[in-house]
Design a protein around this motif. Structure first.
Motif, PDB file in Angstrom:
ATOM      1  N   ALA A  94      41.005 -23.296  39.806  1.00 16.05           N
ATOM      2  CA  ALA A  94      38.949 -23.642  40.760  1.00 16.05           C
ATOM      3  C   ALA A  94      39.398 -25.314  40.962  1.00 16.05           C
ATOM      4  O   ALA A  94      38.374 -25.345  41.682  1.00 16.05           O
ATOM      5  CB  ALA A  94      37.784 -23.365  39.388  1.00 16.05           C
ATOM      6  N   GLU A  95      40.323 -25.973  40.641  1.00 16.67           N
ATOM      7  CA  GLU A  95      39.960 -27.447  40.453  1.00 16.67           C
ATOM      8  C   GLU A  95      40.319 -27.798  42.190  1.00 16.67           C
ATOM      9  O   GLU A  95      39.986 -28.375  42.422  1.00 16.67           O
ATOM     10  CB  GLU A  95      41.131 -27.534  39.243  1.00 16.67           C
ATOM     11  N   VAL A  96      41.413 -26.985  42.590  1.00 19.19           N
ATOM     12  CA  VAL A  96      41.829 -26.825  44.269  1.00 19.19           C
ATOM     13  C   VAL A  96      41.377 -26.093  44.443  1.00 19.19           C
ATOM     14  O   VAL A  96      40.516 -26.713  45.620  1.00 19.19           O
ATOM     15  CB  VAL A  96      43.040 -26.455  43.914  1.00 19.19           C
ATOM     16  N   ILE A  97      40.085 -25.300  43.685  1.00 17.41           N
ATOM     17  CA  ILE A  97      39.179 -24.638  44.965  1.00 17.41           C
ATOM     18  C   ILE A  97      37.977 -25.568  45.982  1.00 17.41           C
ATOM     19  O   ILE A  97      37.040 -26.498  46.334  1.00 17.41           O
ATOM     20  CB  ILE A  97      38.253 -23.392  44.890  1.00 17.41           C
ATOM     21  N   ALA A  98      37.754 -25.892  44.422  1.00 15.02           N
ATOM     22  CA  ALA A  98      36.695 -27.080  44.354  1.00 15.02           C
ATOM     23  C   ALA A  98      36.998 -28.021  45.094  1.00 15.02           C
ATOM     24  O   ALA A  98      35.567 -28.846  45.943  1.00 15.02           O
ATOM     25  CB  ALA A  98      36.007 -27.930  42.571  1.00 15.02           C
ATOM     26  N   ALA A  99      38.057 -29.082  45.026  1.00 10.65           N
ATOM     27  CA  ALA A  99      38.568 -30.051  45.984  1.00 10.65           C
ATOM     28  C   ALA A  99      38.402 -29.529  47.220  1.00 10.65           C
ATOM     29  O   ALA A  99      37.730 -30.730  48.396  1.00 10.65           O
ATOM     30  CB  ALA A  99      39.842 -30.164  45.848  1.00 10.65           C
ATOM     31  N   VAL A 100      39.235 -28.034  47.634  1.00 11.74           N
ATOM     32  CA  VAL A 100      38.951 -28.007  49.065  1.00 11.74           C
ATOM     33  C   VAL A 100      37.220 -27.710  48.948  1.00 11.74           C
ATOM     34  O   VAL A 100      37.624 -28.386  50.348  1.00 11.74           O
ATOM     35  CB  VAL A 100      39.395 -26.811  49.206  1.00 11.74           C
ATOM     36  N   ASP A 101      36.971 -27.298  48.675  1.00 11.84           N
ATOM     37  CA  ASP A 101      35.077 -27.081  48.636  1.00 11.84           C
ATOM     38  C   ASP A 101      34.394 -29.180  49.407  1.00 11.84           C
ATOM     39  O   ASP A 101      33.812 -28.820  50.180  1.00 11.84           O
ATOM     40  CB  ASP A 101      34.412 -26.502  47.856  1.00 11.84           C
ATOM     41  N   GLY A 102      34.847 -29.298  48.244  1.00 10.34           N
ATOM     42  CA  GLY A 102      34.523 -30.673  48.154  1.00 10.34           C
ATOM     43  C   GLY A 102      35.072 -31.380  49.402  1.00 10.34           C
ATOM     44  O   GLY A 102      33.640 -32.243  50.526  1.00 10.34           O
ATOM     45  N   LEU A 103      35.980 -31.588  50.052  1.00 11.02           N
ATOM     46  CA  LEU A 103      36.900 -31.702  51.474  1.00 11.02           C
ATOM     47  C   LEU A 103      35.525 -30.922  52.857  1.00 11.02           C
ATOM     48  O   LEU A 103      35.813 -31.659  53.515  1.00 11.02           O
ATOM     49  CB  LEU A 103      37.572 -30.703  51.414  1.00 11.02           C
ATOM     50  N   ILE A 104      35.235 -29.478  52.472  1.00  9.66           N
ATOM     51  CA  ILE A 104      34.893 -29.026  53.483  1.00  9.66           C
ATOM     52  C   ILE A 104      33.684 -29.820  53.868  1.00  9.66           C
ATOM     53  O   ILE A 104      32.929 -30.280  54.858  1.00  9.66           O
ATOM     54  CB  ILE A 104      34.861 -27.469  53.652  1.00  9.66           C
TER      55      ILE A 104
END
Length: 131
Positions: A94-104
């Motif tokens: 979930a942390e990696v997915i949240a980081a990617v979402d934040g980048l987007i």
């Protein structure tokens, strides 16, 4: 399959590669779990308005990568996302997915196109592998 696959025919990325990348990503983040059924080649091709051979090529590459499996009478199913060599995790947390979402979100707010975001990620990943 409920996640929406789309193809941008004006993109420099070939349609089969767009399909392969989207399905691979959906598997990697867990949206398409092991056992999920994918639409038939003909059905997805009709939905996208492209040739069945294009979808078949994407499915073939996904099958060669070990992500999906075509079974007679049972259709094409997701078999999972193989872990990278030396890794114990099969899918990002979930942390990696949240980081990617934040980048987007950040990149879009800055007016960066999706294709440029992907190019930036690929470039950074490549530089990390070399260095």
């Amino acid at each position: 399959m409920s996640p929406r696959i789309s193809v941008d025919l004006s993109s420099a990325v070939p349609p089969y590669e767009q399909i392969r990348g989207q399905i691979s990503s959906l598997i990697a983040i867990g949206v398409l779990a092991a056992g999920s059924r994918l639409p038939t080649v003909r059905s997805l091709a009709a939905d996208l308005g492209i040739a069945a051979g294009t979808v078949a090529r994407a499915y073939k590459e996904l099958e060669q990568a070990g992500l999906i499996e075509s079974r007679r009478r049972n259709g094409t199913i997701v078999v999972g996302h193989p872990a990278e060599p030396g890794s114990t995790a099969a899918a990002p947390g979930a942390e990696v997915i949240a980081a990617v979402d934040g980048l987007i979100r950040t990149a879009r707010a800055a007016g960066v196109s999706d294709e440029t975001i992907i190019d930036l990620l690929r470039g950074r990943l490549a530089s990390k592998l070399e260095g």
